[in-house]
Scaffold this active site. Structure first.
Site, mmCIF file in Angstrom:
data_model
loop_
_atom_site.group_PDB
_atom_site.id
_atom_site.type_symbol
_atom_site.label_atom_id
_atom_site.label_comp_id
_atom_site.label_asym_id
_atom_site.label_seq_id
_atom_site.Cartn_x
_atom_site.Cartn_y
_atom_site.Cartn_z
ATOM 1 N N TYR A 1 -1.640 0.670 10.088
ATOM 2 C CA TYR A 1 -1.757 -0.089 8.837
ATOM 3 C C TYR A 1 -0.532 0.182 7.962
ATOM 4 C CZ TYR A 1 -3.685 -1.176 4.168
ATOM 5 O OH TYR A 1 -3.899 -1.658 2.911
ATOM 6 N N SER B 1 0.845 -1.189 0.000
ATOM 7 C CA SER B 1 0.000 0.000 0.000
ATOM 8 C C SER B 1 0.877 1.234 0.000
ATOM 9 C CB SER B 1 -0.899 0.022 1.232
ATOM 10 O OG SER B 1 -1.545 1.279 1.336
#
Lengths: 250, 445
Positions: free
Chosen positions: A156, A143
C-alpha cells in the site's frame, strides 16, 4: 473561482469514503455543486440526499467502478455536469491486506493497480482538464505510509508513495498554468472511534482531514500533512536509521 | 478505505463517567444496508450506541457487540415549512443545530450537551431546561425506524405499533436498533436567549422562584452550591430564560478546549469544589440582571471544554440524578443535600430543576412531574457508594426514581421501585439486544 471557498464545483472520486463525505459536507454548506463518484447506487443516493439538505445547490451521483473506467472520457462527461471544475478530489483506494498480499500476488497487484495505476490515470486526466481551464485544484489523498517502506504495509505504501511523486510532478507542471495539484497525507485516522482516549494523541477524526482538504482547495501544497504535525512525525520516522527501524514492529 | 462492515477485535470501552468499563467488540457501519445484524448477534447480544455520553453502563455491553452509530449521521429529509426533520439515528444535535438554526429552527428540547445522537436522545427520552413547557424529547418524535435482530425493518409511531413506539422511547436501546428518527422542530426568533440570574439563599426560596418562573420563563434551571451547609444549605443561583426576539441566527462554533492529559488523580476535591463554587457564586452575582446569551453558552456550557469528564482522573465519577414527585420534593431534596454534607462529600456540580406535568410518552421514561436533582460525585470508592445508598433510601421513601442514563450502580430493587411499568416494557425487548445496565438491574442475557 472564488477564494472564499463558497459555491465550489467539485468532482469527488470515491465519494463514499468517510473523509470524502465529510469534505463534501464542508463544501455543501457553502453552496457547492458536487459530482459524487462511487460504486454503490444506494450509498451515493443517501450521501446525495444529505448533501442537498446541507446546502449543496446540485449533486450528481455517478455510479462507476473507478479502477476500470476510462478516466479521460468519463471525466469529460462529469465536467459537462458542472460546466467548470474548481476541485477534483481523488479519495478512493484500498488499504488491502498486507499479509494476504505477500502470499497471493493477485491481491498485491490489485492494491498497486487501484491505489497507483488507476489513481494515476485519473490524476493525469484531471490535470489535463485543469491545465486547459488554467484554473482549479487537483487534491489527491496520499498516505504517510508512502513516506517510508515499513514491513507492515509497504505494498500500500509503495502505491501511495508512487502516487505522491506523480502529484508533486503534476504540481510542478501545472504551476505556470494557474491550476494546482496538492497531495494531502492523513496520519492515523480514527474511523473506528472505540475506546475513549485509548487511541491516544496521534489519532484524528475524519473531520480534521476533511478540514485540511477544504483548506488545500484554496491554498498551500504541494504536499500537506493532516494534521500538520504529522510532517514532524514522519520526518523523524524517515530519519530513523534502518538498524533501529528494523527492531521495531512499525 | 477500510472494510466497513468488519467487527473490530474486543477492546476495553468505558462510558462518560469512566467508572464502568468492559471488553466488547465494535461494529461501525457507514451505511444503513451495512448494518450486519447476523454478524452482530452471532456470538451473543448486541447494543446500538451513539456518542456514549451516558454516564454509567446503559451504553455498554461487555462480552457482546456494540454497533456504533456515529457514521450513520446523514440527514434524510428536512421540510422547513412544516418543520420536520428526518435523519439517521447517529446524527448529533450539534450537527442538526448547525443545519437548522440558520433556518430559524431549533430542536424542541435539548439536554446539557449537544454531543448526543438522535438515537440516544430517543433511547433515553432526554429532557431539557424547558421541560415544564415542552415535556421530554419523545413527545416531539413523529416516527422511528427500528431494525430488529431478525432483520425486520419497522416504522413505529403513536399510530403504528404504538406500544413498541412507547417502549422504544426511553427504552435504553433494548427494543432494537434505532435506524432513523423523524422529529418535529420548533421555530425560534433568534439564536440568543434573554437570561436572568437570581440568587437564592435557601431551598425555600428556590421553590418559590421555581413556581413563579414556570409561568414566565420557557427555560429554567438552578445551580446549587453543593459545598454549602447549615443555614446556607441549598443556596444557589437560579437561571431562567426566554428566546430573544432579535440577534440573528449564528450557529455555535465547533472548537473547544481540551484537557491535554489525563490527570492521575481527581482534580475535584472538597477543597477545589469550595473554591469553584465560591467563584461561580461571585461570577453569578449579577443578581437580577438580564443579559443576552447565545444558545451554545446557555444550553451547553460544559461543551466548551472537550472531555471535561477527565478532570475526575482515572477513577472517574458518578452522577446521581433522581426525580422526586411533587408531594415529597421539598423534604426529599433537603434531606439529600444534608446527606451529602453529612458524609463529608461535596458535589462539584449540583443541578436542581422542577419538571412540569406533561407526561412522557415512553414506558420507561425518566421525566415525570416533580423535581429533579443531579449531583456529580467523584469516585472515592466505598465512601461514595455508601453515600448513594443513603440517597437511594430517601428517593425510595419519596416514591422517586433514578435516571438510567446517569446511573452506574443502582440495585435491581431500586430500578423496579422507580419503574414499576418495566413488566409492560419487557415483552418489547429485542431478544438479541442487551446492555450491562439491563443485566445489572436484574435481567438475564
Amino acid at each position: 473561482m472564488t477564494d472564499s471557498g463558497a459555491n465550489k464545483r467539485v468532482i469527488i472520486l470515491g465519494a463514499a469514503s468517510a473523509i470524502a463525505e465529510r469534505a463534501a459536507r464542508l463544501w455543501a454548506r457553502d453552496g457547492a455543486a458536487l459530482v459524487l463518484v462511487g460504486r454503490d447506487t444506494a450509498h451515493l443516493a443517501a450521501i446525495a440526499a444529505d448533501l442537498r439538505i446541507r446546502g449543496a445547490v446540485a449533486v450528481h451521483p455517478v455510479v462507476l467502478d473507478l479502477s476500470t473506467a476510462d478516466a479521460r472520457r468519463e471525466l469529460e462527461e462529469m465536467t459537462k455536469l458542472i460546466a467548470h471544475i474548481d476541485v477534483v478530489l481523488v479519495a478512493y483506494g484500498v488499504l488491502g491486506d498486507q499479509a494476504a498480499a505477500e502470499q497471493d500476488f493477485v491481491t498485491a497487484r490489485r492494491i498497486l493497480d487501484t491505489d497507483f495505476v488507476s489513481a494515476a490515470d485519473w490524476c493525469l486526466a484531471a490535470a489535463r482538464q485543469l491545465a486547459a481551464q488554467r484554473a482549479g485544484t487537483l487534491i489527491v489523498l496520499g498516505s504517510v505510509a508512502g513516506d517510508r517502506g515499513r514491513g507492515s504495509n509497504y505494498i500500500y505504501g509503495a502505491a501511495k508513495g508512487g502516487l505522491g511523486i506523480l502529484v508533486e510532478g503534476l504540481a510542478h507542471r501545472l504551476a505556470p498554468t494557474g491550476a494546482r495539484a496538492v497531495l494531502v497525507k492523513p496520519g492515523l485516522v480514527d474511523t473506528l472511534m472505540t475506546a475513549g482516549f485509548a487511541k491516544g494523541a496521534l489519532w484524528s477524526g475524519p473531520e480534521a482531514i476533511a478540514a485540511a482538504i477544504r483548506r488545500a482547495a484554496e491554498r498551500g501544497g504541494p504536499v500537506i500533512y493532516a494534521p500538520w504535525w504529522w510532517r514532524l512525525v514522519m520526518l523523524i520516522i524517515r530519519l530513523m536509521p534502518s538498524s533501529l527501524m528494523h527492531r521495531t514492529g512499525l | 478505505m477500510s472494510t466497513e462492515s468488519a467487527l473490530e477485535p474486543a477492546t476495553e470501552i468505558t462510558s462518560w463517567g469512566r467508572v464502568v468499563r468492559g471488553r466488547q467488540r465494535v461494529a461501525r457501519p457507514a451505511f444503513r444496508d451495512r448494518i450486519d445484524m447476523a454478524q452482530a448477534t452471532a456470538g451473543g447480544t448486541c447494543l446500538a450506541v451513539g456518542l456514549r455520553r451516558s454516564y454509567g453502563d446503559s451504553c455498554l455491553n461487555a462480552g457482546g457487540v456494540l454497533i456504533e452509530m456515529t457514521r450513520l449521521d446523514r440527514m434524510m429529509a428536512l421540510d422547513t415549512q412544516s418543520r420536520v426533520l428526518r435523519a439517521e439515528a447517529g446524527a448529533s444535535l450539534t450537527d442538526i443545530l448547525t443545519l437548522v438554526v440558520p433556518h430559524g429552527l431549533f430542536v424542541p428540547t435539548c439536554p446539557g450537551t449537544r454531543f448526543v445522537t438522535l438515537g440516544g436522545a430517543v433511547a433515553n427520552d432526554v429532557h431539557g431546561k424547558n421541560h415544564h413547557r415542552a415535556g421530554a424529547f419523545g413527545r416531539h418524535v413523529r416516527a422511528i425506524g427500528l431494525l430488529r435482530s431478525d432483520g425486520r425493518r419497522l416504522t413505529v409511531s403513536a399510530t403504528e405499533q404504538g406500544e413498541l413506539f412507547a417502549a422504544t422511547i426511553g427504552g435504553l436501546g433494548l427494543t432494537g436498533l434505532i435506524e432513523w428518527v423523524e422529529l418535529d422542530l420548533v421555530p425560534v426568533p433568534s439564536a440568543w436567549l434573554e437570561v436572568e440570574t437570581v440568587r437564592f439563599a435557601s431551598l425555600d426560596a428556590f421553590w418559590e422562584i421555581a413556581r413563579a418562573s414556570a409561568a414566565t420563563h420557557e427555560h429554567t434551571v438552578a445551580w446549587i452550591d453543593g459545598a454549602a451547609s447549615g443555614p446556607a444549605l441549598g443556596r444557589g443561583i437560579f437561571s431562567r430564560a426566554n428566546w430573544a426576539g432579535a440577534g440573528g441566527f449564528a450557529t455555535h462554533r465547533d472548537r473547544s478546549l481540551r484537557l491535554p492529559f489525563d490527570p492521575p488523580f481527581t482534580l475535584v476535591t472538597p477543597a477545589t469544589i469550595r473554591w469553584f463554587n465560591a467563584l461561580y457564586d461571585r461570577l453569578g452575582a449579577r443578581n437580577g440582571q438580564t443579559r443576552a446569551q447565545h444558545y451554545a453558552l446557555f444550553f451547553f456550557p460544559l461543551d466548551r471544554i472537550g472531555a471535561w469528564n477527565r478532570v475526575y482522573g482515572r477513577r472517574g465519577f458518578y452522577q446521581y440524578q433522581c426525580v422526586i414527585p411533587p408531594a415529597a420534593q421539598e423534604q426529599a431534596v433537603r434531606a439529600m443535600l444534608q446527606a451529602v454534607v453529612a458524609a463529608g462529600e461535596a458535589s462539584a456540580l449540583a443541578v436542581l430543576k422542577t419538571f412540569g406535568e406533561l407526561p412522557s410518552l415512553g414506558i420507561l421514561s425518566f421525566p415525570r412531574a416533580g423535581a429533579t436533582l443531579a449531583l456529580d460525585l467523584a469516585n472515592r470508592g466505598t465512601r461514595t457508594l455508601e453515600l448513594m445508598e443513603k440517597l437511594d433510601a430517601i428517593v425510595r421513601d419519596a416514591a422517586g426514581a433514578l435516571y438510567p442514563a446517569k446511573d452506574a450502580r443502582m440495585s435491581a430493587e431500586m430500578f423496579r421501585a422507580g419503574y414499576p411499568q418495566w413488566t409492560r416494557f419487557a415483552p418489547h425487548i429485542d431478544p438479541a439486544f442487551a446492555s450491562d445496565f439491563w443485566r445489572r438491574v436484574g435481567h438475564d442475557r
